[in-house]
Enzyme design. Structure first.
Site, mmCIF file in Angstrom:
data_model
loop_
_atom_site.group_PDB
_atom_site.id
_atom_site.type_symbol
_atom_site.label_atom_id
_atom_site.label_comp_id
_atom_site.label_asym_id
_atom_site.label_seq_id
_atom_site.Cartn_x
_atom_site.Cartn_y
_atom_site.Cartn_z
ATOM 1 N N CYS B 87 7.701 27.322 -49.861
ATOM 2 C CA CYS B 87 8.467 28.334 -49.133
ATOM 3 C C CYS B 87 7.963 28.512 -47.704
ATOM 4 C CB CYS B 87 8.404 29.656 -49.888
ATOM 5 S SG CYS B 87 8.962 31.068 -48.942
ATOM 6 N N CYS B 92 11.819 27.889 -47.295
ATOM 7 C CA CYS B 92 12.541 29.056 -46.781
ATOM 8 C C CYS B 92 12.214 29.425 -45.340
ATOM 9 C CB CYS B 92 12.231 30.287 -47.604
ATOM 10 S SG CYS B 92 12.017 30.017 -49.348
ATOM 11 N N LYS B 95 12.936 26.731 -42.623
ATOM 12 C CA LYS B 95 14.378 26.500 -42.751
ATOM 13 C C LYS B 95 15.177 27.642 -42.115
ATOM 14 C CE LYS B 95 16.185 28.421 -46.208
ATOM 15 N NZ LYS B 95 16.555 27.914 -47.497
ATOM 16 N N LYS B 96 14.797 28.875 -42.470
ATOM 17 C CA LYS B 96 15.552 30.012 -41.932
ATOM 18 C C LYS B 96 15.335 30.125 -40.425
ATOM 19 C CE LYS B 96 17.761 34.218 -42.417
ATOM 20 N NZ LYS B 96 17.368 35.599 -42.654
ATOM 21 N N TYR B 229 21.564 22.327 -51.795
ATOM 22 C CA TYR B 229 21.544 23.312 -50.704
ATOM 23 C C TYR B 229 20.560 22.889 -49.619
ATOM 24 C CZ TYR B 229 17.275 25.790 -52.311
ATOM 25 O OH TYR B 229 15.997 26.142 -52.643
ATOM 26 N N LEU B 232 22.520 20.539 -47.336
ATOM 27 C CA LEU B 232 23.510 21.192 -46.487
ATOM 28 C C LEU B 232 22.859 22.106 -45.458
ATOM 29 C CD1 LEU B 232 26.384 21.954 -49.013
ATOM 30 C CD2 LEU B 232 26.011 19.944 -47.576
ATOM 31 N N GLU B 233 21.801 22.781 -45.846
ATOM 32 C CA GLU B 233 21.119 23.645 -44.886
ATOM 33 C C GLU B 233 20.536 22.819 -43.738
ATOM 34 O OE1 GLU B 233 19.706 27.441 -47.674
ATOM 35 O OE2 GLU B 233 18.299 25.805 -47.320
ATOM 36 N N ASP B 360 8.676 26.692 -59.738
ATOM 37 C CA ASP B 360 9.512 25.496 -59.802
ATOM 38 C C ASP B 360 9.055 24.476 -60.849
ATOM 39 O OD1 ASP B 360 10.534 26.822 -57.667
ATOM 40 O OD2 ASP B 360 10.311 25.202 -56.207
ATOM 41 N N HIS B 498 31.759 50.992 -41.541
ATOM 42 C CA HIS B 498 32.678 50.397 -40.579
ATOM 43 C C HIS B 498 32.038 50.284 -39.217
ATOM 44 C CE1 HIS B 498 36.625 49.141 -39.417
ATOM 45 N NE2 HIS B 498 36.708 50.065 -38.481
ATOM 46 N N GLU B 503 31.594 45.683 -45.752
ATOM 47 C CA GLU B 503 32.579 46.657 -46.226
ATOM 48 C C GLU B 503 33.775 45.975 -46.880
ATOM 49 O OE1 GLU B 503 34.835 49.016 -43.346
ATOM 50 O OE2 GLU B 503 34.508 47.503 -41.817
#
Lengths: 660, 523
Positions: B87, B92, B95-96, B229, B232-233, B360, B498, B503
């Site tokens: 991670c 993660c 990657k993020k 994923y 694709l990421e 994992d 809003h 929402e």
């Protein structure tokens, strides 16, 4: 009077059974008659209503000596019952003639409304006023489609002659089933829903230009001068921050990036224009009559519509919904209406406001100050007392201090006393004199623009409410309604920002408007729930919340029954960008004596609105601390911080973030 | 043999009995204790990733003597990293951050619409980004080390393998061996990217997600092979950073995820410049004299072969658990021969009761950081007699950080239909337009939400799927709602915030069954 009482009354009664599909008329009489559940021959009673102030009036001693004012009031109410009900029977529960009449209508399958005069406190007064109206002293006293029928015998005669059937068949004589005054979020939602339910509906909408001459199209505050342009300008400011961050993430450009106010404003106004247009289209598609005129009551069921040219047209309707919203308040000091602008003007300002003084500490004030600073302007906020009144004050202070760290100046405990024009122009130059709220000190400053954001006034004082006796709060000007959004005049309802003691939020108005239409015309009984409504303040660091503030929670539940969990956090995206660590903050307030139920949710951080929404749904389902702990986080997000809250405020432990 | 028996009240026999005072005062981690019949540690964790560290820290906090053994085998391309596991180092976190870098590129393109006078062409410097990301990751490695120290957890940077069911051999970089014994052992060695070893040139010339985040130079024109994923990421942020990116997939994207959502994810990527070669499998990778990689592939439907050249080939075809070098058979720990994952029960115990597996490496568990962390913490609490709570692996929310993010929790539409029958499932859905897209004139064709419910009132929500900006933030709270047993009506009764994207979830009025147009119009 009456709000607290009406709440307890609402609690004391079970929710009413759903009325039959075409039934709902005025909600008044059954309640007044205090004969709930007294149903005859399959005739349904009306949904019970708790009208503010009414109970007090009716429970006054039943002397026959009424003041002329009270008599007028009572007459108006009886008139309302007569007008709003296809069949209205004034009766006494023990009277055999009354029983026969009720049986007749039941056998005809006709809905009727009854007021049992022997079961209400002011029955004698009612009977007296009725005799003034009809010259008939006895009961039953029967009206069919507003026509005075007479007593039992006359009714049976009319039945035999066919007159009764004729009267019953007569269509409503009103132009519309419903007229909605105000084409904002709540009004449009209500109108469209009523139209979907097959009703003939009209919307009257007219924007009185601001003192600076700004006006706009259909859709109300949210679309034109509220949420939508505000969030888009907030986004512009966030993009400015993103541009700064992006260099740290490898995007390369050296030049100082300037912001062009005109381009932004034009793009936003174009989007708003398309929304105005789509609202108009949507009304047309649903066959709602839309009239761009100013609506004003002239009679109980009649409204005067005045268009831009001053032409007057009159329309009648069986029911009305007031959804006229509110407009920014002015200070009443020298120069304010001449030289200051408000949020009504800012979003379409054709020139960059330049150095700006924002007066006020409402969310409108802080949001505007935030994005103005974010697009590179010199911004000062003048605050009389506290920030974000009504919101959690710990959060409010953090919102303010983030803004301060990012260049917004705050002048605390000052109020402006005079605004003077030094130079004309776009923008010009204004001198503001302000005085301390604590001493004799006065200060002066020169600004290009002064934006007033000191609260909003409901648009209720010039729409003829006094002509039909709709009660408003003298102080706030807001309309008093019961828990089904009904005013003291039974066929007149109100939704949105005009309501006393309710939330000024678009989604609340929409929900209230939709549910109102469904109750009025769709046979539904669901009421709008004003509890645990989530909201978000789009300040530079966004603040989302749902449920109670810490102060309010302590006030209601006592400090010893609460546990507050909190933490600071550092959004992953901020780390590489080198932005403020230990600034974003999450807090929940749990009720220890109720299974650690989460009663307050607060987050200060990016995308606070997106984060808060789902938690609000969870709070609807009875969120507890244990459930939070058992939920898996989504990594790496800001929202996941709520699944790992460990430190209680009462422990006093350090909440600054070190590792991951 | 001791089994952690934890009674409901939490007052059962504590699995850690009195011992371990004065152990190993001289040589850290020496196995003398074991020889004397007394283990060195109460708990030994193999693997310093999210799950292992969480478990170790929790147990240490609860007063146990704990050691963590962690070792990163360099990737075939020689990439290695510090403490913290997948991670933090190759998952993660980087990657993020790279996803965010790509999103910032999108924001730079939006900015002119909002009045910012940004130059027309803004180039991206991979080196600068990578250095910033890597520095941050290194700071996290350091942070993990400090945290272990603070909690007095012994840390061994060694490769671990079982000697017997209580003793583990650690081999340090220089080859020095240490024996460590423990009463309880937790295996949390995670997984590593799979290489298609049967493809010529795959291992020599290809990289994986173990390498991409640590590249000093831009990968250039990239072929991403796979439809997970991860694939694709990576393809998403590479495209977003301005690189020519192609995804080659054999069959469907995001297997296991809702397939309607998956198709929208790839549609969005395709419309934003990622090239897709669907139904294709690579045959060989060759390095050309100019250092470019020539990839030959086959279209499985037509059988036709095709080729193109790339600067980088990234394999993202799945992950294999790191269990092969652990000598699990010496301890008697059973694995699934096919997946090589370790078989565990609800207590996370393996076939050997005092040996556990989390994260994992464990069979049937979601490969997600927060599940590993919570599973590790709960395991430590049970081992220490603090609690008897088991990890609940149902309704685990997750988010795929593709250019248009996809957040989900609960069942996919397919899974709901398979489990309950089509006639019992009601799907509410909407295509919506995020407010911020309007002024920026972005295409919102793939911004879509669907809520999968049981049709029978009160219509409990089985799954929520959200495709749009900030999907992770949006999904988190609703995941709780679903955990609380939210019904369709309860979600609809929630007042919206809003203007947000979230929402829209509270306004899902159109059912799929109705056949009505689910496009949100107006406000």
């Amino acid at each position: 009077p009456g709000r607290a009482r009406s709440d307890t009354e609402a609690l004391a009664h079970p929710p009413p059974p759903p009325p039959p599909s075409r039934a709902p008329k005025s909600a008044g009489p059954v309640k007044v008659g205090a004969v709930p559940n007294r149903r005859l021959g399959g005739v349904h009673s009306e949904p019970m209503a708790t009208l503010p102030g009414r109970r007090a009036r009716l429970s006054s001693p039943g002397t026959s000596r009424l003041s002329s004012e009270a008599r007028e009031e009572l007459r108006r109410r009886l008139q309302g019952l007569i007008e709003d009900n296809r069949v209205m029977i004034f009766s006494k529960s023990y009277c055999p003639h009354s029983t026969r009449v009720k049986e007749l209508f039941s056998s005809l399958g006709v809905e009727y409304n009854i007021l049992e005069l022997d079961q209400i406190d002011d029955g004698a007064n009612v009977q007296e006023v009725l005799s003034e109206i009809t010259n008939q002293k006895t009961v039953p006293n029967i009206f069919v489609n507003k026509v005075h029928m007479g007593g039992c015998d006359r009714t049976f005669q009319a039945h035999q002659s066919g007159l009764l059937q004729k009267l019953l068949q007569k269509e409503s004589t009103y132009d519309y089933d419903l007229i909605v005054i105000g084409g904002g979020s709540g009004g449009l939602a209500c109108a469209q829903e009523a139209a979907i339910l097959g009703k003939k509906v009209m919307v009257l909408d007219f924007v009185v230009p601001s003192p600076q001459g700004t006006s706009w199209g259909l859709g109300g505050t949210c679309v034109n001068v509220g949420c939508i342009p505000k969030k888009l300008m907030h986004q512009a400011a966030l993009l400015g921050q993103a541009l700064k961050d992006s260099r740290k993430f490898g995007w390369e450009y050296n030049q100082q990036v300037k912001h062009n106010w005109e381009i932004m404003t034009e793009a936003i106004q174009n989007h708003i224009g398309s929304l105005n247009w789509s609202y108009g289209l949507s009304l047309r598609e649903k066959s709602v009559a839309y009239v761009n005129s100013y609506g004003e009551f002239v009679e109980r069921h009649k409204i005067k519509a005045t268009n831009r040219k001053g032409q007057e047209t009159y329309y009648t309707a069986a029911k009305f919904v007031i959804a006229t919203g509110a407009r920014p308040r002015y200070l009443g000091i020298q120069g304010d209406k001449e030289y200051c602008i408000t949020s009504d003007d800012l979003f379409s300002l054709p020139y960059c406001p330049g150095k700006t003084l924002v007066v006020g500490a409402s969310y409108v004030a802080l949001e505007c100050a935030g994005f103005l600073a974010g697009v590179g302007l010199d911004v000062t906020v003048m605050v009389r007392s506290i920030l974000l009144r009504g919101f959690d004050q710990e959060m409010a202070e953090k919102v303010g201090s983030y803004m301060e760290q990012h260049g917004v100046k705050f002048l605390r405990k000052f109020i402006p006393v005079m605004v003077q024009q030094l130079e004309k122009g776009s923008p010009g130059k204004l001198k503001v004199v302000a005085k301390s709220t604590e001493g004799p000190e006065t200060i002066e400053g020169v600004y290009n623009t002064v934006l007033l954001a000191v609260g909003r006034e409901p648009s209720t004082r010039k729409i003829g409410l006094e002509k039909i006796g709709v009660k408003i709060s003298e102080k706030s000007g807001k309309i008093l309604v019961n828990d089904i959004e009904q005013t003291n005049v039974p066929h007149v309802y109100a939704v949105g920002d005009v309501l006393e003691g309710k939330l000024e939020l678009t989604p609340v108005a929409i929900q209230a408007g939709k549910l109102l239409a469904r109750r009025l015309f769709g046979g539904h009984s669901e009421k709008c729930n004003y509890i645990n409504v989530p909201t978000t303040v789009f300040t530079p660091l966004e603040y989302g919340c749902c449920g109670l503030s810490e102060e309010k929670a302590i006030e209601i539940h006592k400090k010893e029954n609460l546990e507050v969990y909190h933490t600071l956090f550092w959004p992953l995206e901020w780390t590489v960008a080198g932005r403020d660590n230990n600034t974003c903050y999450a807090k929940i307030i749990c009720n220890k004596v109720d299974n650690n139920r989460v009663i307050g949710f607060h987050i200060l951080g990016p995308n606070a609105g997106e984060v808060t929404q789902g938690f609000a749904a969870a709070m609807k389902c009875g969120l507890t601390k244990q459930l939070l702990d058992g939920t898996i986080g989504i990594h790496p997000t800001c929202g996941e911080v709520f699944t790992t809250l460990e430190i209680t405020k009462s422990s006093g432990l350090d909440i600054t973030q070190k590792g991951c | 043999m001791e089994t952690p028996k934890v009674s409901r009240s939490g007052l059962g026999r504590l699995p850690f009995s009195l011992h371990s005072q004065g152990v190993a005062s001289g040589v850290r981690g020496g196995a003398q204790g074991a020889a004397a019949g007394r283990p060195d540690y109460d708990l030994l964790v193999i693997g310093g990733g999210s799950g292992g560290l969480a478990c170790a820290k929790e147990a240490a906090q609860l007063g146990k003597k704990v050691a963590v053994v962690d070792y990163v085998e360099p990737s075939p391309q020689g990439t290695r990293w510090g403490l913290g596991g997948t991670c933090v180092n190759v998952g993660c976190i980087p990657k993020k951050l790279m996803h965010h870098a790509a999103l910032l590129g999108g924001m730079i393109q939006d900015a002119p619409y909002y009045g910012w006078e940004v130059p027309q062409q803004v180039p991206h410097d991979w080196r600068k980004m990578a250095e910033a990301v890597q520095n941050y990751v290194k700071s996290l490695n350091w942070g993990h080390r400090v945290q272990l120290q603070e909690r007095k957890v012994s840390y061994f940077n060694m490769k671990a393998s079982f000697v017997d069911e209580h003793v583990v051999r650690g081999v340090a970089k220089g080859g020095k061996e240490t024996l460590l014994s423990a009463k309880h052992i937790v295996i949390a060695t995670g997984g590593r990217p799979k290489y298609p070893t049967h493809i010529e040139g795959a291992v020599e010339h290809g990289i994986t997600s173990d390498d991409i985040f640590w590249l000093k130079e831009s990968p250039g024109k990239t072929l991403v092979v796979g439809a997970s994923y991860v694939a694709l990421e990576c393809a998403g942020f590479l495209t977003g950073l301005g690189l020519d990116t192609t995804v080659m997939m054999r069959s469907i994207p995001l297997r296991g995820f809702d397939q309607q959502m998956s198709a929208l994810v790839t549609d969005y990527m395709a419309s934003h410049g990622t090239r897709f070669l669907k139904g294709c499998t690579p045959l060989r990778v060759k390095r050309l004299p100019d250092n470019q990689l020539q990839v030959t592939w086959k279209d499985t439907a037509s059988g036709r072969e095709d080729m193109d050249t790339f600067n980088t080939v990234l394999w993202a075809i799945g992950r294999v658990p790191e269990t092969r070098n652990l000598n699990l058979e010496k301890a008697g720990v059973n694995t699934n021969p096919e997946s090589q994952k370790i078989l565990v029960d609800a207590q996370e115990a393996t076939s050997v009761p005092h040996i556990y597996a989390i994260g994992d490496t464990a069979e049937g568990r979601p490969e997600l950081t927060p599940t590993a962390i919570l599973a590790g913490r709960l395991l430590a609490q049970r081992l220490c007699g603090q609690s008897s709570d088991l990890m609940d692996y149902d309704n685990v929310p997750t988010t795929v950080f593709t250019p248009l993010e996809y957040g989900c929790v609960g069942l996919s539409e397919e899974a709901a239909v398979a489990r309950h029958g089509k006639e019992h499932v009601e799907v509410y859905h909407a295509y919506y337009k995020p407010l911020e897209f309007t002024v920026a004139e972005r295409d919102a064709s793939q911004c879509y939400i669907k809520m999968v419910c049981l049709q029978k009132p009160p219509k409990p929500v089985l799954g929520l799927h959200f495709l749009g900006p900030n999907a992770g933030e949006v999904t988190q709270g609703f995941a709780l709602g679903i955990k609380c047993g939210a019904s369709y009506a309860q979600v609809m009764r929630t007042v919206g915030i809003h203007p947000t994207c979230a929402e829209e979830v509270t306004k899902l009025r159109i059912s799929k069954r109705s056949g009505l147009d689910p496009t949100v119009t107006g406000c």
